[in-house]
Design a protein around this motif. Structure first.
Motif, short mmCIF file in Angstrom:
data_model
loop_
_atom_site.label_atom_id
_atom_site.label_comp_id
_atom_site.label_asym_id
_atom_site.label_seq_id
_atom_site.Cartn_x
_atom_site.Cartn_y
_atom_site.Cartn_z
N SER A 101 -9.35 -3.74 4.97
CA SER A 101 -8.06 -4.39 4.76
C SER A 101 -6.93 -3.39 4.55
CB SER A 101 -8.12 -5.32 3.54
OG SER A 101 -8.98 -6.41 3.77
N VAL A 102 -5.73 -3.87 4.82
CA VAL A 102 -4.51 -3.14 4.47
C VAL A 102 -4.06 -3.66 3.10
CG1 VAL A 102 -2.16 -2.55 5.16
CG2 VAL A 102 -3.86 -3.14 6.91
N ALA A 103 -3.76 -2.73 2.21
CA ALA A 103 -3.30 -3.11 0.88
C ALA A 103 -2.06 -2.29 0.52
CB ALA A 103 -4.39 -2.90 -0.16
N GLU A 151 -6.90 4.25 -3.68
CA GLU A 151 -6.00 3.36 -4.41
C GLU A 151 -4.91 4.10 -5.17
OE1 GLU A 151 -9.80 1.46 -3.51
OE2 GLU A 151 -9.30 3.30 -4.57
N ILE A 152 -5.11 5.38 -5.45
CA ILE A 152 -4.12 6.13 -6.21
C ILE A 152 -3.00 6.65 -5.31
CG2 ILE A 152 -5.13 8.44 -6.05
CD1 ILE A 152 -3.71 6.81 -9.23
N ALA A 153 -3.20 6.64 -4.00
CA ALA A 153 -2.23 7.22 -3.06
C ALA A 153 -0.84 6.58 -3.17
CB ALA A 153 -2.75 7.14 -1.63
N PRO A 154 -0.71 5.25 -3.21
CA PRO A 154 0.63 4.68 -3.33
C PRO A 154 1.30 5.01 -4.67
CG PRO A 154 -0.89 3.06 -2.43
CD PRO A 154 -1.72 4.21 -2.93
N VAL A 155 0.52 5.08 -5.74
CA VAL A 155 1.06 5.37 -7.07
C VAL A 155 1.69 6.76 -7.10
CG1 VAL A 155 0.51 5.64 -9.51
CG2 VAL A 155 -0.62 3.86 -8.18
N LEU A 156 1.04 7.70 -6.40
CA LEU A 156 1.51 9.08 -6.41
C LEU A 156 2.45 9.41 -5.25
CD1 LEU A 156 -1.79 10.91 -7.45
CD2 LEU A 156 0.10 10.16 -8.90
N GLY A 157 2.78 8.40 -4.45
CA GLY A 157 3.74 8.60 -3.38
C GLY A 157 3.19 9.27 -2.13
N LEU A 158 1.86 9.35 -2.02
CA LEU A 158 1.27 9.98 -0.84
C LEU A 158 1.41 9.08 0.38
CD1 LEU A 158 -0.37 12.37 0.30
CD2 LEU A 158 -2.45 11.14 -0.36
N ALA A 159 1.31 7.78 0.17
CA ALA A 159 1.47 6.80 1.25
C ALA A 159 1.83 5.47 0.62
CB ALA A 159 0.18 6.68 2.06
N ASP A 160 2.57 4.65 1.35
CA ASP A 160 2.97 3.35 0.80
C ASP A 160 1.81 2.37 0.79
OD1 ASP A 160 5.62 4.14 0.44
OD2 ASP A 160 6.18 3.54 2.47
N ARG A 161 0.92 2.52 1.76
CA ARG A 161 -0.16 1.55 1.93
C ARG A 161 -1.49 2.27 2.11
NH1 ARG A 161 4.34 0.08 4.85
NH2 ARG A 161 5.26 -1.93 4.22
N ILE A 162 -2.57 1.52 1.97
CA ILE A 162 -3.90 2.06 2.22
C ILE A 162 -4.65 1.13 3.16
CG2 ILE A 162 -3.95 3.12 -0.08
CD1 ILE A 162 -6.14 1.02 -0.84
N VAL A 163 -5.64 1.68 3.85
CA VAL A 163 -6.62 0.88 4.58
C VAL A 163 -7.99 1.31 4.06
CG1 VAL A 163 -7.74 0.50 6.81
CG2 VAL A 163 -5.25 0.50 6.66
N ASP A 164 -8.73 0.34 3.52
CA ASP A 164 -10.01 0.69 2.91
C ASP A 164 -10.93 -0.52 2.91
OD1 ASP A 164 -11.82 2.39 1.73
OD2 ASP A 164 -10.96 2.29 -0.29
N LEU A 165 -12.20 -0.26 2.56
CA LEU A 165 -13.16 -1.35 2.38
C LEU A 165 -12.82 -2.14 1.13
CD1 LEU A 165 -16.70 0.10 3.15
CD2 LEU A 165 -15.29 -1.35 4.61
N VAL A 166 -12.93 -3.45 1.22
CA VAL A 166 -12.70 -4.33 0.09
C VAL A 166 -13.88 -5.28 -0.02
CG1 VAL A 166 -11.19 -6.06 -0.95
CG2 VAL A 166 -10.20 -4.20 0.39
N SER A 167 -14.41 -5.42 -1.23
CA SER A 167 -15.48 -6.38 -1.47
C SER A 167 -14.96 -7.47 -2.40
CB SER A 167 -16.69 -5.67 -2.07
OG SER A 167 -17.75 -6.58 -2.25
N LEU A 172 -8.73 -2.86 -6.21
CA LEU A 172 -7.33 -3.00 -5.82
C LEU A 172 -6.51 -3.56 -6.98
CD1 LEU A 172 -7.53 -4.53 -2.21
CD2 LEU A 172 -7.11 -2.15 -2.85
N LYS A 173 -6.99 -4.63 -7.57
CA LYS A 173 -6.26 -5.28 -8.65
C LYS A 173 -6.03 -4.34 -9.82
CE LYS A 173 -6.30 -9.42 -11.57
NZ LYS A 173 -7.05 -10.66 -11.92
N GLU A 174 -7.06 -3.57 -10.19
CA GLU A 174 -6.93 -2.67 -11.34
C GLU A 174 -5.97 -1.52 -11.07
OE1 GLU A 174 -10.86 -1.46 -12.48
OE2 GLU A 174 -11.34 -3.41 -13.38
N ASN A 175 -5.65 -1.30 -9.79
CA ASN A 175 -4.70 -0.24 -9.44
C ASN A 175 -3.38 -0.80 -8.92
OD1 ASN A 175 -6.07 2.62 -9.60
ND2 ASN A 175 -7.64 1.20 -8.89
N GLY A 176 -3.14 -2.08 -9.19
CA GLY A 176 -1.85 -2.68 -8.87
C GLY A 176 -1.61 -2.95 -7.40
N LEU A 177 -2.69 -3.09 -6.63
CA LEU A 177 -2.56 -3.31 -5.18
C LEU A 177 -3.04 -4.71 -4.80
CD1 LEU A 177 -4.04 0.08 -3.87
CD2 LEU A 177 -1.64 -0.46 -4.33
N VAL A 178 -2.53 -5.19 -3.68
CA VAL A 178 -2.98 -6.48 -3.15
C VAL A 178 -3.23 -6.34 -1.65
CG1 VAL A 178 -1.79 -7.88 -4.87
CG2 VAL A 178 -0.60 -7.25 -2.76
#
Length: 221
Positions: A101-103, A151-167, A172-178
Motif C-alpha cells: 500500500s501507499v501510506a 514509517e519514519i521517513a515522512p516524519v524525518l522529511g525523507l519522503a512524503d509517502r511510503i510504499v510498504d507491506l501492510v497487514s 502505520l497507525k502508531e507512526n501517524g500514517l494512513v
C-alpha cells in the motif's frame, strides 16, 4: 545418491504458517529450524533428499533464481519486484496474506486526493513495483530505497509517502500514517528454479503436487 535439494524458506512471521504445510507433507525439519534464536542457516529434515535454508524473504527469490536453492516459498510481492525469468511459481499457497500500500501522514491525507497527484517522492523497498504502479497512473515517482523503518521517513522529511507491506495496519497507525492506496494483494507462493524442475523432477514434481493438493483441499474445505 544425489545431493539433497535445497528448499529456501523466509524468516519471520510466515514461518509459523509454513511449518503446518511441511508437517502435512511429512517433512520434519530438525528442531533448530523452528527456533527463532538459532543462528544456523541450513537445516536437515527427516528426508535425505530435502534440506532447508532459512533466509530473508527478499533473498529467497535470489537463491532459487540462481540455482543455489531449487525450491522456495516467497511472497508475491518479491516475485513482482524482481521478476526473475528463472523462476516458476506453480502454487499460490494461500498463506502470508497482506498487501502493498501507499501510506502518508494522517494530516496530509485529510486534505489529499490521490487522483490529483502528478509527482510523488516515496520511501520504499519496492522501487520496481512502485514505479510501475505510478507510471500506469501517469504519475512520476521518485523512489528513495530503504530496507526497513519505512514509517519514519515522512516524519524525518525523507519522503512524503511510503510504499510498504501492510497487514493489520498497526505499525502505520502508531507512526501517524494512513493507507491511501492499495497497490496489490499479496500471498505466499511456492517457487521453483526452472532448470532444476527438469533435472530434479523426481523430487520436485511430487513436492509441487503435494503443495497443490494441500492448497486446493484447504480452499475446498
Amino acid at each position: 545418491m544425489a545431493d539433497p535439494i535445497v528448499f529456501a524458506v523466509p524468516k519471520g512471521r510466515i514461518l509459523g504458517e509454513v511449518l503446518p504445510l511441511f508437517a502435512a507433507l511429512g517433512i520434519e525439519p530438525e528442531p533448530a529450524f523452528a527456533d527463532p534464536d538459532s543462528r544456523a542457516l541450513r537445516f536437515a529434515t527427516n528426508r535425505a533428499d530435502i534440506s532447508l535454508i532459512r533466509v530473508r524473504a527478499f533473498d529467497v527469490a535470489t537463491f532459487v533464481a540462481h540455482g543455489a536453492a531449487q525450491v522456495g516459498i516467497v511472497g508475491s510481492d518479491v516475485l513482482d519486484e524482481f521478476d526473475y525469468p528463472e523462476l516458476y511459481a506453480p502454487v499460490d499457497l494461500d498463506i502470508g496474506h497482506c498487501r502493498i500500500s501507499v501510506a502518508e501522514p494522517a494530516a496530509m491525507a485529510a486534505a489529499d486526493d490521490p487522483r490529483e497527484w502528478s509527482h510523488v517522492r516515496v520511501a520504499t523497498k519496492y522501487p520496481g513495483i512502485t514505479r510501475a504502479h505510478f507510471e500506469a497512473r501517469g504519475v512520476q515517482a521518485e523512489c528513495v530505497k530503504l530496507n526497513g523503518a519505512m514509517e519514519i521517513a515522512p516524519v524525518l522529511g525523507l519522503a512524503d509517502r511510503i510504499v510498504d507491506l501492510v497487514s493489520s495496519g498497526r505499525t502505520l497507525k502508531e507512526n501517524g500514517l494512513v493507507e491511501v492506496e492499495v497497490i496489490a494483494e499479496v500471498s505466499a507462493r511456492l517457487i521453483v528454479n526452472r532448470a532444476a524442475f527438469k533435472t530434479r523432477a523426481a523430487v520436485i514434481a511430487p513436492l509441487v503436487e503435494g503443495f497443490r493438493r494441500l492448497t486446493d483441499g484447504a480452499r475446498a474445505a
